[in-house]
Design a protein around this motif. Structure first.
Motif, PDB file in Angstrom:
ATOM      1  N   GLY A  99     -24.881  -6.694  18.350  1.00  0.00           N
ATOM      2  CA  GLY A  99     -23.511  -6.921  17.904  1.00  0.00           C
ATOM      3  C   GLY A  99     -22.824  -8.110  18.535  1.00  0.00           C
ATOM      4  N   LEU A 100     -23.569  -9.031  19.156  1.00  0.00           N
ATOM      5  CA  LEU A 100     -22.954 -10.205  19.780  1.00  0.00           C
ATOM      6  C   LEU A 100     -22.089 -10.955  18.766  1.00  0.00           C
ATOM      7  CD1 LEU A 100     -22.870 -12.196  22.272  1.00  0.00           C
ATOM      8  CD2 LEU A 100     -24.648 -13.476  21.050  1.00  0.00           C
ATOM      9  N   PRO A 101     -20.793 -11.186  19.047  1.00  0.00           N
ATOM     10  CA  PRO A 101     -19.918 -11.896  18.095  1.00  0.00           C
ATOM     11  C   PRO A 101     -20.283 -13.377  17.974  1.00  0.00           C
ATOM     12  CG  PRO A 101     -18.636 -10.620  19.703  1.00  0.00           C
ATOM     13  CD  PRO A 101     -20.033 -10.690  20.215  1.00  0.00           C
ATOM     14  N   LEU A 102     -20.472 -13.837  16.741  1.00  0.00           N
ATOM     15  CA  LEU A 102     -20.785 -15.234  16.455  1.00  0.00           C
ATOM     16  C   LEU A 102     -19.845 -15.743  15.375  1.00  0.00           C
ATOM     17  CD1 LEU A 102     -24.683 -14.885  16.219  1.00  0.00           C
ATOM     18  CD2 LEU A 102     -23.403 -15.753  18.178  1.00  0.00           C
ATOM     19  N   LEU A 103     -19.947 -17.031  15.076  1.00  0.00           N
ATOM     20  CA  LEU A 103     -19.206 -17.629  13.972  1.00  0.00           C
ATOM     21  C   LEU A 103     -20.195 -18.171  12.953  1.00  0.00           C
ATOM     22  CD1 LEU A 103     -16.492 -19.655  15.939  1.00  0.00           C
ATOM     23  CD2 LEU A 103     -16.237 -17.400  14.870  1.00  0.00           C
ATOM     24  N   ASP A 104     -19.957 -17.893  11.674  1.00  0.00           N
ATOM     25  CA  ASP A 104     -20.841 -18.436  10.649  1.00  0.00           C
ATOM     26  C   ASP A 104     -20.410 -19.866  10.307  1.00  0.00           C
ATOM     27  OD1 ASP A 104     -18.650 -18.285   8.933  1.00  0.00           O
ATOM     28  OD2 ASP A 104     -19.375 -16.494   7.884  1.00  0.00           O
ATOM     29  N   VAL A 105     -21.050 -20.478   9.306  1.00  0.00           N
ATOM     30  CA  VAL A 105     -20.785 -21.880   8.971  1.00  0.00           C
ATOM     31  C   VAL A 105     -19.354 -22.098   8.494  1.00  0.00           C
ATOM     32  CG1 VAL A 105     -23.173 -22.451   8.470  1.00  0.00           C
ATOM     33  CG2 VAL A 105     -21.751 -21.477   6.662  1.00  0.00           C
ATOM     34  N   ARG A 106     -18.684 -21.058   8.024  1.00  0.00           N
ATOM     35  CA  ARG A 106     -17.298 -21.166   7.562  1.00  0.00           C
ATOM     36  C   ARG A 106     -16.296 -20.853   8.664  1.00  0.00           C
ATOM     37  NH1 ARG A 106     -20.332 -18.621   3.935  1.00  0.00           N
ATOM     38  NH2 ARG A 106     -19.681 -16.580   4.724  1.00  0.00           N
ATOM     39  N   GLY A 107     -16.813 -20.529   9.865  1.00  0.00           N
ATOM     40  CA  GLY A 107     -15.928 -20.195  10.972  1.00  0.00           C
ATOM     41  C   GLY A 107     -15.489 -18.751  10.980  1.00  0.00           C
ATOM     42  N   SER A 108     -16.074 -17.941  10.110  1.00  0.00           N
ATOM     43  CA  SER A 108     -15.744 -16.519  10.064  1.00  0.00           C
ATOM     44  C   SER A 108     -16.619 -15.758  11.056  1.00  0.00           C
ATOM     45  CB  SER A 108     -15.957 -15.968   8.648  1.00  0.00           C
ATOM     46  OG  SER A 108     -15.150 -16.660   7.716  1.00  0.00           O
ATOM     47  N   GLY A 109     -16.119 -14.609  11.489  1.00  0.00           N
ATOM     48  CA  GLY A 109     -16.855 -13.811  12.450  1.00  0.00           C
ATOM     49  C   GLY A 109     -18.053 -13.112  11.833  1.00  0.00           C
ATOM     50  N   GLU A 110     -19.144 -13.036  12.585  1.00  0.00           N
ATOM     51  CA  GLU A 110     -20.304 -12.240  12.197  1.00  0.00           C
ATOM     52  C   GLU A 110     -21.012 -11.790  13.468  1.00  0.00           C
ATOM     53  OE1 GLU A 110     -23.223 -14.248   9.946  1.00  0.00           O
ATOM     54  OE2 GLU A 110     -23.769 -15.661  11.520  1.00  0.00           O
TER      55      GLU A 110
ATOM     56  N   ALA B 253     -29.567 -22.201  15.746  1.00  0.00           N
ATOM     57  CA  ALA B 253     -28.396 -22.752  16.431  1.00  0.00           C
ATOM     58  C   ALA B 253     -27.182 -21.914  16.055  1.00  0.00           C
ATOM     59  CB  ALA B 253     -28.175 -24.205  16.022  1.00  0.00           C
ATOM     60  N   VAL B 254     -26.380 -21.544  17.052  1.00  0.00           N
ATOM     61  CA  VAL B 254     -25.229 -20.678  16.793  1.00  0.00           C
ATOM     62  C   VAL B 254     -23.992 -21.200  17.499  1.00  0.00           C
ATOM     63  CG1 VAL B 254     -26.629 -18.605  16.442  1.00  0.00           C
ATOM     64  CG2 VAL B 254     -25.807 -19.165  18.742  1.00  0.00           C
ATOM     65  N   ALA B 255     -22.851 -20.703  17.040  1.00  0.00           N
ATOM     66  CA  ALA B 255     -21.574 -20.937  17.715  1.00  0.00           C
ATOM     67  C   ALA B 255     -21.018 -19.586  18.131  1.00  0.00           C
ATOM     68  CB  ALA B 255     -20.597 -21.646  16.777  1.00  0.00           C
ATOM     69  N   LEU B 256     -20.514 -19.511  19.352  1.00  0.00           N
ATOM     70  CA  LEU B 256     -19.950 -18.271  19.872  1.00  0.00           C
ATOM     71  C   LEU B 256     -18.461 -18.200  19.574  1.00  0.00           C
ATOM     72  CD1 LEU B 256     -21.567 -17.908  23.402  1.00  0.00           C
ATOM     73  CD2 LEU B 256     -22.281 -16.857  21.262  1.00  0.00           C
ATOM     74  N   ALA B 257     -18.016 -17.015  19.258  1.00  0.00           N
ATOM     75  CA  ALA B 257     -16.586 -16.808  19.049  1.00  0.00           C
ATOM     76  C   ALA B 257     -15.860 -16.940  20.385  1.00  0.00           C
ATOM     77  CB  ALA B 257     -16.349 -15.426  18.441  1.00  0.00           C
ATOM     78  N   GLY B 258     -15.000 -17.955  20.498  1.00  0.00           N
ATOM     79  CA  GLY B 258     -14.171 -18.106  21.686  1.00  0.00           C
ATOM     80  C   GLY B 258     -14.829 -18.781  22.861  1.00  0.00           C
TER      81      GLY B 258
ATOM     82  N   ALA C 263     -24.877 -10.953  15.675  1.00  0.00           N
ATOM     83  CA  ALA C 263     -26.245 -11.443  15.814  1.00  0.00           C
ATOM     84  C   ALA C 263     -27.181 -10.769  14.822  1.00  0.00           C
ATOM     85  CB  ALA C 263     -26.732 -11.222  17.245  1.00  0.00           C
ATOM     86  N   GLY C 264     -26.944  -9.482  14.569  1.00  0.00           N
ATOM     87  CA  GLY C 264     -27.799  -8.757  13.635  1.00  0.00           C
ATOM     88  C   GLY C 264     -27.762  -9.324  12.232  1.00  0.00           C
ATOM     89  N   HIS C 265     -26.630  -9.926  11.826  1.00  0.00           N
ATOM     90  CA  HIS C 265     -26.534 -10.510  10.493  1.00  0.00           C
ATOM     91  C   HIS C 265     -27.470 -11.710  10.351  1.00  0.00           C
ATOM     92  CE1 HIS C 265     -22.183  -8.802  10.505  1.00  0.00           C
ATOM     93  NE2 HIS C 265     -23.064  -7.894  10.103  1.00  0.00           N
ATOM     94  N   VAL C 266     -27.666 -12.452  11.459  1.00  0.00           N
ATOM     95  CA  VAL C 266     -28.577 -13.595  11.420  1.00  0.00           C
ATOM     96  C   VAL C 266     -29.995 -13.108  11.132  1.00  0.00           C
ATOM     97  CG1 VAL C 266     -29.493 -15.563  12.707  1.00  0.00           C
ATOM     98  CG2 VAL C 266     -27.109 -14.860  13.039  1.00  0.00           C
TER      99      VAL C 266
END
Length: 397
Positions: free
Chosen positions: A222-233, A272-277, A235-238
């Motif tokens: 459940g690690l919080p990430l940002l998708d390409v649109r900047g919305s929250g998702e 490659a990922v972006a972390l929320a915050g 790690a499991g979604h990846v």
């Protein structure tokens, strides 16, 4: 130089710095030697019996009442490990281990989660820091976790001898404190590795970003990430998207080293990922590593890396595998060296016993390295796509 002669030289050199009188020097040397000996249970009485002392008084006095600094011994252990095991691939590994205890009077003992049994137990929790390289691995730092009901209880603190400077700190915060000590000591390391209990902690990751510390830490699904649109998702979604692509070229089979159940062969993907915050240090990038067990497709692990841009994914996988080295230190420390066999109840006694056991483990690690006793990895069976580099196949940044 023989094993016995080298051990005497190491313990004598350290004892000369710790003690002024000959009696504690001799008892300290006896204690280290007996922790390394074949003694069934390494409490004070059995160790004293093995030495030939009529009582356990000399060892108990050394651990509980003598005047000496366990942190000075910790510094000597660190220097000894770095001197003999340092390598350009050096990694610091953080993890905690537990000592199950029956009473609630010993410092830090409380009913809390115990990783040994996977349930709530009456135990002490001990965050530890290992230095690992291709040469060998050993503990170099330690903490005793004080639950809030201990940290806030003035009477219990007084009886257990907890110093006033010690306040409640989470286990990740204790790792931060140890990292700061290693930075000040100049301990050379390239990465920090840890399990998800530490990888999920915002404060620990922020400390690493601030001080440009590269890491590869396990993280929860459940690690919080940002998708390409900047919305929250999460790690499991990846992982879900990678599996939906059904493209075997996204995966590469590699071993990440030895684990508690043997060789750990996984199919790996890297994104490659972006972390929320949270943003990486300058010149660094975040990558999510996903490993699927070759033998059990349900066994999936997630690792977040923070490393210099362009770092090979194979290097990050290797660091992820080194995390298991600290399990070996925990097992050797407990099974062979009496790491948790102590009968001390107070703060000073705990730190003195555990740090002395760390010295015994360091001596074993250095002796093994001097003999060239390094396990040769077994080859990993190749996957159909072996050799392909899945790095950054899908960008979420």
């Amino acid at each position: 130089m023989s094993w016995d002669t080298e051990l005497t030289a190491v313990t004598s050199r350290i004892a000369d710095r710790l003690f002024k009188r000959p009696e504690p020097k001799a008892t300290f040397g006896d204690l280290v030697r007996r922790l390394l000996a074949d003694v069934p249970r390494k409490n004070s009485w059995q160790l004293a019996d093995h030495v030939g002392h009529p009582t356990a008084n000399p060892i108990e006095w050394l651990l509980a009442r003598a005047k000496w600094d366990a942190d000075a011994l910790r510094d000597d252990v660190r220097a000894y490990v770095v001197e003999h095991l340092v390598s350009t691939d050096g990694v610091l590994i953080a993890d905690d281990t537990q000592a199950i205890k029956k009473d609630d009077r010993s410092v830090g003992v409380a009913r809390q989660y115990c990783g040994l049994t996977g349930q709530v137990e009456n135990c002490q929790v001990m965050p530890m820091l290992t230095y690992a390289s291709a040469v060998g691995h050993a503990f170099i730092n330690r903490r005793l976790y004080l639950p809030e009901n201990w940290a806030d209880d003035e009477e219990r603190r007084k009886v257990a001898g907890v110093p006033e400077r010690v306040t409640f700190a989470t286990k990740p915060q204790q790792v931060i404190d140890m990292l700061e000590e290693e930075r000040r000591a100049g301990t050379p390391f390239r990465y920090l590795a840890a399990d998800s209990g530490y990888g999920r902690d915002l404060g620990l990751r922020a400390y690493c970003h601030t001080h440009q510390i590269a890491y590869v830490m396990a993280v929860p699904v459940g690690l919080p990430l940002l998708d390409v649109r900047g919305s929250g998702e999460r790690a499991g979604h990846v992982l879900d998207r990678l599996l939906a692509h059904a493209d075997p070229g996204l995966w590469e089979r590699r071993s990440c080293g030895e684990g508690s159940k043997g060789r750990r062969a996984y199919d790996w993907a890297a994104v490659a990922v972006a972390l929320a915050g949270q943003v990486p240090s300058g010149g660094h990038a975040h990558t999510l590593l996903i490993g699927r067990s070759v033998s059990d497709s349900v066994d999936v692990e997630f690792f977040l890396s923070h490393a210099l841009t362009g770092t090979p994914i194979t290097e990050l996988i290797t660091v992820a595998g080194l995390r298991w080295k600290i399990e070996g230190n925990n097992e050797t420390g407990k099974d062979l060296l009496g790491l948790t066999d102590y009968q001390v109840r107070k703060w000073d006694g705990w730190h003195r016993h555990v740090t002395t056991a760390m010295l015994a483990l360091a001596f074993l690690a250095v002796s093994r390295a001097d003999l060239g006793d390094q396990t040769t990895p077994e080859p990993v069976p190749p996957a159909a796509d072996q050799g392909k580099d899945p790095r950054h196949r899908e960008s979420l940044s």
